[in-house]
Design a protein around this motif. Structure first.
Motif, PDB file in Angstrom:
ATOM      1  N   ARG A  54     -50.056  72.959  92.490  1.00 28.18           N
ATOM      2  CA  ARG A  54     -51.283  72.463  93.098  1.00 28.18           C
ATOM      3  C   ARG A  54     -52.204  72.062  91.961  1.00 28.18           C
ATOM      4  NH1 ARG A  54     -54.974  75.058  97.705  1.00 28.18           N
ATOM      5  NH2 ARG A  54     -53.008  74.868  98.754  1.00 28.18           N
ATOM      6  N   ALA A  55     -52.783  70.872  92.053  1.00 28.82           N
ATOM      7  CA  ALA A  55     -53.705  70.406  91.022  1.00 28.82           C
ATOM      8  C   ALA A  55     -55.128  70.815  91.376  1.00 28.82           C
ATOM      9  CB  ALA A  55     -53.612  68.892  90.872  1.00 28.82           C
ATOM     10  N   GLY A  56     -55.932  71.035  90.345  1.00 31.98           N
ATOM     11  CA  GLY A  56     -57.319  71.401  90.560  1.00 31.98           C
ATOM     12  C   GLY A  56     -58.113  71.287  89.282  1.00 31.98           C
ATOM     13  N   GLY A  80     -56.439  71.395  85.740  1.00 31.24           N
ATOM     14  CA  GLY A  80     -55.570  72.563  85.753  1.00 31.24           C
ATOM     15  C   GLY A  80     -54.503  72.461  86.817  1.00 31.24           C
ATOM     16  N   LEU A  81     -53.525  73.329  86.709  1.00 26.67           N
ATOM     17  CA  LEU A  81     -52.448  73.446  87.695  1.00 26.67           C
ATOM     18  C   LEU A  81     -52.283  74.898  88.076  1.00 26.67           C
ATOM     19  CD1 LEU A  81     -49.671  71.245  86.039  1.00 26.67           C
ATOM     20  CD2 LEU A  81     -50.956  70.676  88.100  1.00 26.67           C
ATOM     21  N   ARG A  82     -51.991  75.131  89.329  1.00 27.26           N
ATOM     22  CA  ARG A  82     -51.534  76.438  89.790  1.00 27.26           C
ATOM     23  C   ARG A  82     -50.063  76.258  90.135  1.00 27.26           C
ATOM     24  NH1 ARG A  82     -56.119  79.439  93.523  1.00 27.26           N
ATOM     25  NH2 ARG A  82     -57.284  80.226  91.743  1.00 27.26           N
ATOM     26  N   VAL A  83     -49.231  77.093  89.545  1.00 27.25           N
ATOM     27  CA  VAL A  83     -47.788  76.985  89.742  1.00 27.25           C
ATOM     28  C   VAL A  83     -47.285  78.281  90.360  1.00 27.25           C
ATOM     29  CG1 VAL A  83     -45.567  76.618  88.594  1.00 27.25           C
ATOM     30  CG2 VAL A  83     -47.599  75.415  87.767  1.00 27.25           C
ATOM     31  N   LEU A  84     -46.478  78.144  91.432  1.00 30.36           N
ATOM     32  CA  LEU A  84     -45.876  79.292  92.085  1.00 30.36           C
ATOM     33  C   LEU A  84     -44.475  79.487  91.529  1.00 30.36           C
ATOM     34  CD1 LEU A  84     -45.967  81.489  94.309  1.00 30.36           C
ATOM     35  CD2 LEU A  84     -44.905  79.788  95.827  1.00 30.36           C
ATOM     36  N   ARG A  96     -49.348  81.259  88.460  1.00 27.02           N
ATOM     37  CA  ARG A  96     -49.950  81.090  87.141  1.00 27.02           C
ATOM     38  C   ARG A  96     -50.890  79.899  87.167  1.00 27.02           C
ATOM     39  NH1 ARG A  96     -45.779  81.277  82.039  1.00 27.02           N
ATOM     40  NH2 ARG A  96     -45.984  83.474  81.615  1.00 27.02           N
ATOM     41  N   GLU A  97     -52.030  80.043  86.497  1.00 26.50           N
ATOM     42  CA  GLU A  97     -52.958  78.936  86.289  1.00 26.50           C
ATOM     43  C   GLU A  97     -52.738  78.390  84.900  1.00 26.50           C
ATOM     44  OE1 GLU A  97     -57.167  79.827  86.849  1.00 26.50           O
ATOM     45  OE2 GLU A  97     -56.759  80.013  88.985  1.00 26.50           O
ATOM     46  N   LEU A  98     -52.556  77.083  84.807  1.00 25.26           N
ATOM     47  CA  LEU A  98     -52.273  76.431  83.528  1.00 25.26           C
ATOM     48  C   LEU A  98     -53.230  75.276  83.301  1.00 25.26           C
ATOM     49  CD1 LEU A  98     -48.432  75.994  84.137  1.00 25.26           C
ATOM     50  CD2 LEU A  98     -49.507  77.866  82.891  1.00 25.26           C
ATOM     51  N   ASP A  99     -53.488  74.963  82.049  1.00 24.66           N
ATOM     52  CA  ASP A  99     -54.201  73.727  81.733  1.00 24.66           C
ATOM     53  C   ASP A  99     -53.270  72.573  82.067  1.00 24.66           C
ATOM     54  OD1 ASP A  99     -56.334  75.183  80.764  1.00 24.66           O
ATOM     55  OD2 ASP A  99     -55.802  74.918  78.656  1.00 24.66           O
ATOM     56  N   ASP A 104     -53.301  58.556  84.159  1.00 18.13           N
ATOM     57  CA  ASP A 104     -53.191  57.509  85.187  1.00 18.13           C
ATOM     58  C   ASP A 104     -53.189  58.051  86.607  1.00 18.13           C
ATOM     59  OD1 ASP A 104     -52.987  55.671  83.102  1.00 18.13           O
ATOM     60  OD2 ASP A 104     -50.799  55.793  83.065  1.00 18.13           O
ATOM     61  N   ASP A 105     -54.243  58.705  87.016  1.00 19.02           N
ATOM     62  CA  ASP A 105     -54.379  59.259  88.370  1.00 19.02           C
ATOM     63  C   ASP A 105     -53.305  60.282  88.713  1.00 19.02           C
ATOM     64  OD1 ASP A 105     -56.599  57.647  88.751  1.00 19.02           O
ATOM     65  OD2 ASP A 105     -55.424  56.024  89.641  1.00 19.02           O
ATOM     66  N   SER A 106     -52.718  60.895  87.694  1.00 18.37           N
ATOM     67  CA  SER A 106     -51.694  61.907  87.912  1.00 18.37           C
ATOM     68  C   SER A 106     -51.987  63.096  87.005  1.00 18.37           C
ATOM     69  CB  SER A 106     -50.325  61.307  87.566  1.00 18.37           C
ATOM     70  OG  SER A 106     -49.326  62.281  87.682  1.00 18.37           O
ATOM     71  N   TRP A 107     -51.499  64.242  87.390  1.00 21.10           N
ATOM     72  CA  TRP A 107     -51.692  65.452  86.604  1.00 21.10           C
ATOM     73  C   TRP A 107     -50.335  65.923  86.127  1.00 21.10           C
ATOM     74  CZ3 TRP A 107     -56.496  68.592  87.794  1.00 21.10           C
ATOM     75  CH2 TRP A 107     -57.477  67.772  88.361  1.00 21.10           C
ATOM     76  N   LYS A 108     -50.231  66.205  84.856  1.00 24.54           N
ATOM     77  CA  LYS A 108     -48.975  66.638  84.240  1.00 24.54           C
ATOM     78  C   LYS A 108     -49.146  68.054  83.699  1.00 24.54           C
ATOM     79  CE  LYS A 108     -47.058  62.514  84.484  1.00 24.54           C
ATOM     80  NZ  LYS A 108     -46.158  62.225  85.539  1.00 24.54           N
ATOM     81  N   PRO A 109     -48.038  68.786  83.621  1.00 25.99           N
ATOM     82  CA  PRO A 109     -48.129  70.142  83.059  1.00 25.99           C
ATOM     83  C   PRO A 109     -48.341  70.073  81.551  1.00 25.99           C
ATOM     84  CG  PRO A 109     -45.842  69.583  83.450  1.00 25.99           C
ATOM     85  CD  PRO A 109     -46.670  68.450  84.001  1.00 25.99           C
ATOM     86  N   PRO A 110     -48.727  71.184  80.937  1.00 22.36           N
ATOM     87  CA  PRO A 110     -48.871  71.191  79.476  1.00 22.36           C
ATOM     88  C   PRO A 110     -47.520  70.902  78.819  1.00 22.36           C
ATOM     89  CG  PRO A 110     -49.044  73.418  80.367  1.00 22.36           C
ATOM     90  CD  PRO A 110     -48.985  72.488  81.534  1.00 22.36           C
ATOM     91  N   LYS A 111     -47.557  70.427  77.594  1.00 20.66           N
ATOM     92  CA  LYS A 111     -46.319  70.061  76.894  1.00 20.66           C
ATOM     93  C   LYS A 111     -45.354  71.225  76.779  1.00 20.66           C
ATOM     94  CE  LYS A 111     -48.471  66.376  74.322  1.00 20.66           C
ATOM     95  NZ  LYS A 111     -47.832  65.127  74.169  1.00 20.66           N
TER      96      LYS A 111
END
Length: 146
Positions: A54-56, A80-84, A96-99, A104-111
């Motif tokens: 989930r993005a936030g 941020g992202l919340r990942v189950l 887990r909450e992650l940066d 481009d109008d999308s959210w990516k996980p940290p590297k």
């Protein structure tokens, strides 16, 4: 009147990040599962697999540490992202909450995103029986947990 007492003193203050939803839960993209790191479990750990995200926004607030009351903010924000994450049998889960990275109008996980993490089972919460089958199938669809 004591010299230590001051009217309006609101206790200890601390900057804390608070979550604000921007999207609903969605299935983890297959590319994230494939490209994410896999943590190897120690003797007393189990593997948990990322199945939903989930993005936030993570909003930074000045908080009264005694009461938890928000005093001022948000002072800054970051994506941020919340990942189950769930066990292969679907019986335990943790979030887990992650940066995140915004592109481009999308959210990516940290590297250094880990799609499979290793944790002690006591760090995860039991999953209700009604959700275990769905979680188990989600792990099977995204991974090969043999």
């Amino acid at each position: 009147m004591s010299s230590k007492y001051r009217r309006g003193n609101c206790g200890q203050k601390k900057l804390k990040w608070r979550w604000k939803d921007e999207t609903d839960n969605r299935s983890l993209p297959q590319s994230w599962a494939d490209k994410g790191r896999t943590e190897s479990p120690e003797e007393d750990e189990v593997q948990l697999y990322a199945i939903q995200c989930r993005a936030g926004l993570l909003l930074e607030w000045l908080v009264n540490t005694r009461t938890g009351k928000l005093l001022r903010g948000p002072l800054s924000e970051k994506p941020g992202l919340r990942v189950l994450y769930v066990t292969a049998d679907g019986e335990h889960a943790l979030m887990r909450e992650l940066d995140a990275r915004e592109t481009d109008d999308s959210w990516k996980p940290p590297k250094q995103f880990a799609s499979v993490i290793a944790k002690g089972i006591e760090e995860a919460d039991p999953v209700p029986d009604s959700s275990q089958g769905y979680y188990r199938r989600s792990v099977e669809d995204l991974y090969d947990p043999s």
